[in-house]
Scaffold this motif. Structure first.
Motif, mmCIF file in Angstrom:
data_model
loop_
_atom_site.group_PDB
_atom_site.id
_atom_site.type_symbol
_atom_site.label_atom_id
_atom_site.label_comp_id
_atom_site.label_asym_id
_atom_site.label_seq_id
_atom_site.Cartn_x
_atom_site.Cartn_y
_atom_site.Cartn_z
ATOM 1 N N MET A 1 0.848 -1.196 0.000
ATOM 2 C CA MET A 1 0.000 0.000 0.000
ATOM 3 C C MET A 1 0.878 1.238 0.000
ATOM 4 O O MET A 1 2.015 1.191 0.464
ATOM 5 C CB MET A 1 -0.884 0.035 1.248
ATOM 6 C CG MET A 1 -2.023 -0.903 1.222
ATOM 7 S SD MET A 1 -3.086 -0.561 2.644
ATOM 8 C CE MET A 1 -4.190 -1.935 2.502
ATOM 9 N N PRO A 2 0.345 2.348 -0.470
ATOM 10 C CA PRO A 2 1.119 3.597 -0.413
ATOM 11 C C PRO A 2 1.505 3.930 1.031
ATOM 12 O O PRO A 2 0.709 3.753 1.966
ATOM 13 C CB PRO A 2 0.147 4.640 -0.978
ATOM 14 C CG PRO A 2 -0.813 3.862 -1.828
ATOM 15 C CD PRO A 2 -0.960 2.532 -1.135
ATOM 16 N N LEU B 1 -5.596 -8.957 -0.058
ATOM 17 C CA LEU B 1 -4.797 -8.391 -1.143
ATOM 18 C C LEU B 1 -3.945 -9.493 -1.764
ATOM 19 O O LEU B 1 -3.337 -10.293 -1.055
ATOM 20 C CB LEU B 1 -3.900 -7.266 -0.625
ATOM 21 C CG LEU B 1 -4.610 -5.976 -0.226
ATOM 22 C CD1 LEU B 1 -3.646 -5.012 0.455
ATOM 23 C CD2 LEU B 1 -5.260 -5.317 -1.428
ATOM 24 N N ALA B 2 -3.926 -9.539 -3.069
ATOM 25 C CA ALA B 2 -3.202 -10.595 -3.781
ATOM 26 C C ALA B 2 -1.719 -10.626 -3.422
ATOM 27 O O ALA B 2 -1.108 -11.698 -3.415
ATOM 28 C CB ALA B 2 -3.379 -10.433 -5.290
ATOM 29 N N ASP B 3 -1.132 -9.472 -3.105
ATOM 30 C CA ASP B 3 0.295 -9.397 -2.757
ATOM 31 C C ASP B 3 0.575 -9.678 -1.286
ATOM 32 O O ASP B 3 1.728 -9.632 -0.858
ATOM 33 C CB ASP B 3 0.851 -8.025 -3.127
ATOM 34 C CG ASP B 3 0.880 -7.795 -4.630
ATOM 35 O OD1 ASP B 3 0.916 -8.798 -5.381
ATOM 36 O OD2 ASP B 3 0.856 -6.630 -5.049
ATOM 37 N N ASN B 4 -0.467 -9.942 -0.512
ATOM 38 C CA ASN B 4 -0.311 -10.200 0.913
ATOM 39 C C ASN B 4 0.324 -11.578 1.105
ATOM 40 O O ASN B 4 -0.182 -12.572 0.593
ATOM 41 C CB ASN B 4 -1.690 -10.152 1.593
ATOM 42 C CG ASN B 4 -1.618 -10.280 3.092
ATOM 43 O OD1 ASN B 4 -0.687 -10.831 3.646
ATOM 44 N ND2 ASN B 4 -2.636 -9.776 3.753
ATOM 45 N N ILE C 1 -6.784 2.126 -3.184
ATOM 46 C CA ILE C 1 -6.434 2.601 -1.839
ATOM 47 C C ILE C 1 -5.323 3.616 -1.999
ATOM 48 O O ILE C 1 -4.279 3.313 -2.570
ATOM 49 C CB ILE C 1 -5.982 1.450 -0.913
ATOM 50 C CG1 ILE C 1 -7.121 0.439 -0.718
ATOM 51 C CG2 ILE C 1 -5.518 1.993 0.434
ATOM 52 C CD1 ILE C 1 -6.758 -0.752 0.137
ATOM 53 N N GLY C 2 -5.560 4.812 -1.515
ATOM 54 C CA GLY C 2 -4.546 5.859 -1.593
ATOM 55 C C GLY C 2 -4.124 6.170 -3.006
ATOM 56 O O GLY C 2 -2.959 6.471 -3.250
ATOM 57 N N LEU D 1 -5.122 -1.851 -6.395
ATOM 58 C CA LEU D 1 -4.638 -3.076 -5.768
ATOM 59 C C LEU D 1 -5.590 -4.216 -6.112
ATOM 60 O O LEU D 1 -6.803 -4.013 -6.192
ATOM 61 C CB LEU D 1 -4.565 -2.910 -4.248
ATOM 62 C CG LEU D 1 -3.632 -1.802 -3.737
ATOM 63 C CD1 LEU D 1 -3.818 -1.582 -2.253
ATOM 64 C CD2 LEU D 1 -2.191 -2.151 -4.052
ATOM 65 N N ASN D 2 -5.036 -5.386 -6.294
ATOM 66 C CA ASN D 2 -5.852 -6.550 -6.624
ATOM 67 C C ASN D 2 -6.203 -7.328 -5.363
ATOM 68 O O ASN D 2 -5.316 -7.691 -4.593
ATOM 69 C CB ASN D 2 -5.112 -7.467 -7.600
ATOM 70 C CG ASN D 2 -5.981 -8.607 -8.072
ATOM 71 O OD1 ASN D 2 -7.174 -8.433 -8.316
ATOM 72 N ND2 ASN D 2 -5.394 -9.780 -8.187
#
Length: 170
Positions: free
Chosen positions: A30-31, A129-132, A154-155, A159-160
């Motif tokens: 996230m940003p 979140l896919a990158d989590n 988000i921000g 995000l996927n």
């Protein structure tokens, strides 16, 4: 380790874990400004509202040997109704980074699973979140990928989100 149902008195401690986990888990996903703007006070208000809600959602906390809350899980009925056959939803599960890989997340999940089963809810979904990095955690718990692509913003960053599901709980 002690796991128990959360109470309104736990709101501030849950909020602290929530904010701290977001800042470690979502760093570089996230940003930075989104993570910097997180506030213990705002999350405490959110958790006070969540824990007073009568919508069927509940939370469990895990405490360390000193009685400090180091993690939590929350869930309840699946909100959207768009993803049958999933009757339940895991809405949040976080454990402080220094307590990862010690089984606390799995035990929290099992408590929520027991609640679902006692409420005759035998399937559940979780959005992540896919990158989590937690995606592998859900897979180890037997979840199957059910939605592969759902963009959110988000921000100012796209995000996927993906969804994992458990069709037969228990």
């Amino acid at each position: 380790m002690m796991i128990r149902e959360a109470t309104i008195a736990d709101a501030a401690d849950i909020a602290k874990v929530h904010v701290d986990c977001w800042r470690t888990t979502y760093k570089n996903i996230m940003p930075d400004e989104v993570l910097e703007q997180l506030s213990y006070e705002q999350r405490t208000e959110l958790w006070e509202a969540n824990l007073c809600s009568q919508d069927g959602h509940l939370a469990y906390v895990v405490e360390n040997e000193m009685g400090e809350i180091i993690g939590f899980v929350s869930g309840g009925p699946e909100k959207s109704g768009e993803y049958p056959p999933y009757g339940g939803e895991l809405t949040a599960i976080y454990v402080l980074k220094e307590y990862h890989n010690l089984g606390f997340g799995k035990e929290l999940f099992m408590h929520l699973l027991q609640h679902f089963n006692s409420s005759h809810v035998h399937s559940a979904i979780v959005w992540v979140l896919a990158d989590n990095p937690a995606c592998t955690f859900y897979e180890r718990l037997g979840a199957k990928l059910v939605v592969e692509h759902h963009l959110i913003q988000i921000g100012g960053k796209n995000l996927n989100m993906v969804a994992y599901g458990w069709e037969l709980l228990g």
